[in-house]
Design a protein around this motif. Sequence first.
Motif, mmCIF file in Angstrom:
data_model
loop_
_atom_site.group_PDB
_atom_site.id
_atom_site.type_symbol
_atom_site.label_atom_id
_atom_site.label_comp_id
_atom_site.label_asym_id
_atom_site.label_seq_id
_atom_site.Cartn_x
_atom_site.Cartn_y
_atom_site.Cartn_z
ATOM 1 N N VAL A 1 -2.558 -9.640 7.932
ATOM 2 C CA VAL A 1 -1.100 -9.654 7.840
ATOM 3 C C VAL A 1 -0.708 -8.920 6.569
ATOM 4 O O VAL A 1 -1.197 -9.237 5.480
ATOM 5 C CB VAL A 1 -0.543 -11.089 7.806
ATOM 6 N N VAL A 2 0.163 -7.907 6.707
ATOM 7 C CA VAL A 2 0.706 -7.194 5.544
ATOM 8 C C VAL A 2 2.209 -7.040 5.787
ATOM 9 O O VAL A 2 2.634 -6.139 6.518
ATOM 10 C CB VAL A 2 0.066 -5.807 5.348
ATOM 11 N N ASN B 1 -0.845 -1.151 -0.462
ATOM 12 C CA ASN B 1 -1.334 -2.111 0.537
ATOM 13 C C ASN B 1 -0.639 -1.905 1.881
ATOM 14 O O ASN B 1 0.592 -1.858 1.945
ATOM 15 C CB ASN B 1 -1.085 -3.545 0.068
ATOM 16 N N CYS B 2 -1.434 -1.796 2.924
ATOM 17 C CA CYS B 2 -0.909 -1.658 4.282
ATOM 18 C C CYS B 2 -2.065 -1.892 5.245
ATOM 19 O O CYS B 2 -3.243 -1.803 4.861
ATOM 20 C CB CYS B 2 -0.288 -0.278 4.514
ATOM 21 N N VAL C 1 -6.940 -0.882 5.708
ATOM 22 C CA VAL C 1 -8.104 -1.568 6.266
ATOM 23 C C VAL C 1 -8.630 -0.810 7.479
ATOM 24 O O VAL C 1 -9.849 -0.649 7.652
ATOM 25 C CB VAL C 1 -7.750 -3.017 6.638
ATOM 26 N N GLU C 2 -7.730 -0.325 8.328
ATOM 27 C CA GLU C 2 -8.153 0.453 9.491
ATOM 28 C C GLU C 2 -8.952 1.678 9.071
ATOM 29 O O GLU C 2 -9.963 2.027 9.700
ATOM 30 C CB GLU C 2 -6.916 0.877 10.300
ATOM 31 N N PRO D 1 2.658 -6.534 0.562
ATOM 32 C CA PRO D 1 2.990 -5.119 0.745
ATOM 33 C C PRO D 1 3.097 -4.399 -0.593
ATOM 34 O O PRO D 1 3.207 -5.024 -1.651
ATOM 35 C CB PRO D 1 4.339 -5.156 1.467
ATOM 36 N N GLY D 2 3.082 -3.055 -0.531
ATOM 37 C CA GLY D 2 3.135 -2.269 -1.756
ATOM 38 C C GLY D 2 4.389 -2.519 -2.567
ATOM 39 O O GLY D 2 5.407 -2.986 -2.051
ATOM 40 N N GLY D 3 4.325 -2.187 -3.851
ATOM 41 C CA GLY D 3 5.444 -2.385 -4.760
ATOM 42 C C GLY D 3 5.032 -3.253 -5.932
ATOM 43 O O GLY D 3 3.922 -3.799 -5.965
#
Length: 539
Positions: free
Chosen positions: A28-29, A67-68, A72-73, A246-248
């Motif tokens: 989960v992101v 981060n997303c 990982v994919e 998530p990013g930030g």
Amino acid sequence: MATVPRTFNMADVWEMAADAVPEREALVVGEQRRTYAQLEERANRLAHHLAARGIGPGDHVALYLENCAEYVEAMLATWKLRAVPINVNHRYVAGELAYLLDNSDSVAVLTQPSLLGTVESVVAGTDDIRFVLVTGDDYEAALAAASPERPVVPGRGDDDHYIIYTGGTTGMPKGVVWRHADAFFACIGGGDPTRLEGPVQRPEELPDRITEQPVCYLPVAPLMHAAAQWTSLSWLFQGSKVVLMPGGPLDPDAVWRTVGAESVNLLTVVGDAVARPLLDAWDRAVAEGRPYDISSLYSISNGGAPMAPTTRERIFATLPQLIVTDGFGSSEAGTQGAMRVEPGGRRGDAKLVRFDQPTKPTIVVGPDGREVEPGSGRVGQVLAGGHLPLGYYNDPEKTAATFVERDGQRWLITGDMATVTADGAIELLGRGSQSINTGGEKVFPEEVEGVLKGHADVYDCLVVGVPDERWGSAVTAVVQPAPGASPTLEALVAHCKRSLAGYKAPKHLVVVDRIVRSPSGKADYRWAREVAEKAVTPA
């Protein structure tokens, strides 16, 4: 029915987990959610797309992303092809990005729309990068056009490479090259993320380590940081759920809300730079009568940066029901050990870290080359053994200086300095490379920082040495004050001398608005030294 993995290759281990629990939620992101089956299918599609564009065994693919789920994919997809994902700090500007792409011999870049301009400015004048893939519409179209079947790549096994780039706060970033099998045991837990059962002995044992009761794990650090990669993979390989922020910039309130919304069980922070803002947000919420629901949470762990004893004490006082684990390791050593405190157990002390649960062979060696005797009070260098990386990418000289042979075994000189207590526990003092020689005495910045952070006027700080005619190097505290506070040198010196020898107390104080750290919370000593020298050294 889980596939029985043939090797400790990351792709083999992942596919075993995906086959065992396809219906479970894996990742989960923010708004992105993936089950094990969905994550596996998307990684397969990406692998086929990359292969069609020429990516194969040994090729390096740079991941310049916040981060997303795509991060990982991409890791899984490259491993399926026997290629190598390269972690890139998403805060890098053009010059830094150009250096890392060149140093890593990357041939492709996966990035996001907000960072595309920087990538284009770097790759415009080079033929080394074959293509750039951007998340969003282009990425989704590429996956939709590719096969969902697992790619068949001969030769996948234990010897494939996994590379993790260090942060570079004390020099240019360096790529640490691991064999998959060595990284699986040294960095990712060897099939036991809790470190309670012990590592597996054979790949065939891994399906039995898929947990019947999955946990929910949240690392606050970004995935480009080794600790976040390692811990996330260890839980994914065990069939559990990983939640990423998530990013930030760090949003402490969002972290606490996510803990409640996703029923997080385990939370990992990166030193005081993450732990203190989280505790501040918690205190504000309680004071305003809106406490967060963390009834699912039973453990907070720390890794990747030191945590001051006063911060540990604050966690104990604020959240006494939680287990607190302070981990110790590095990109070169993997996970070396931990200090674990159960609810109501031993409280913190004046030491930065006292690790009494080693996860790999670790010794402390004095200047004379002999191991430090327990209880002797002598200071020595920490050496790590067991599963180790092959060395630094394209840097044989640094590899030869860092990895040494001792009594017929290969050891890593970690750069950490420590003593050994009478009961055999290792007490860390700090990095030898950052030690300050003041009047012939060595001072380890992390030890002084840990004490300074216990003063009410200090919110965060770094300690460095500045040139001094009398002392050679003068201990200098660069301090971010607590809100509304005005720290003075006299008060901080008196505070330090209650816990430390007088020569360790700062001789200069430099007050700044904010301490600069990397996105993962690591100290930027180069910045601190420049600020201190500019403020202290006469023009």
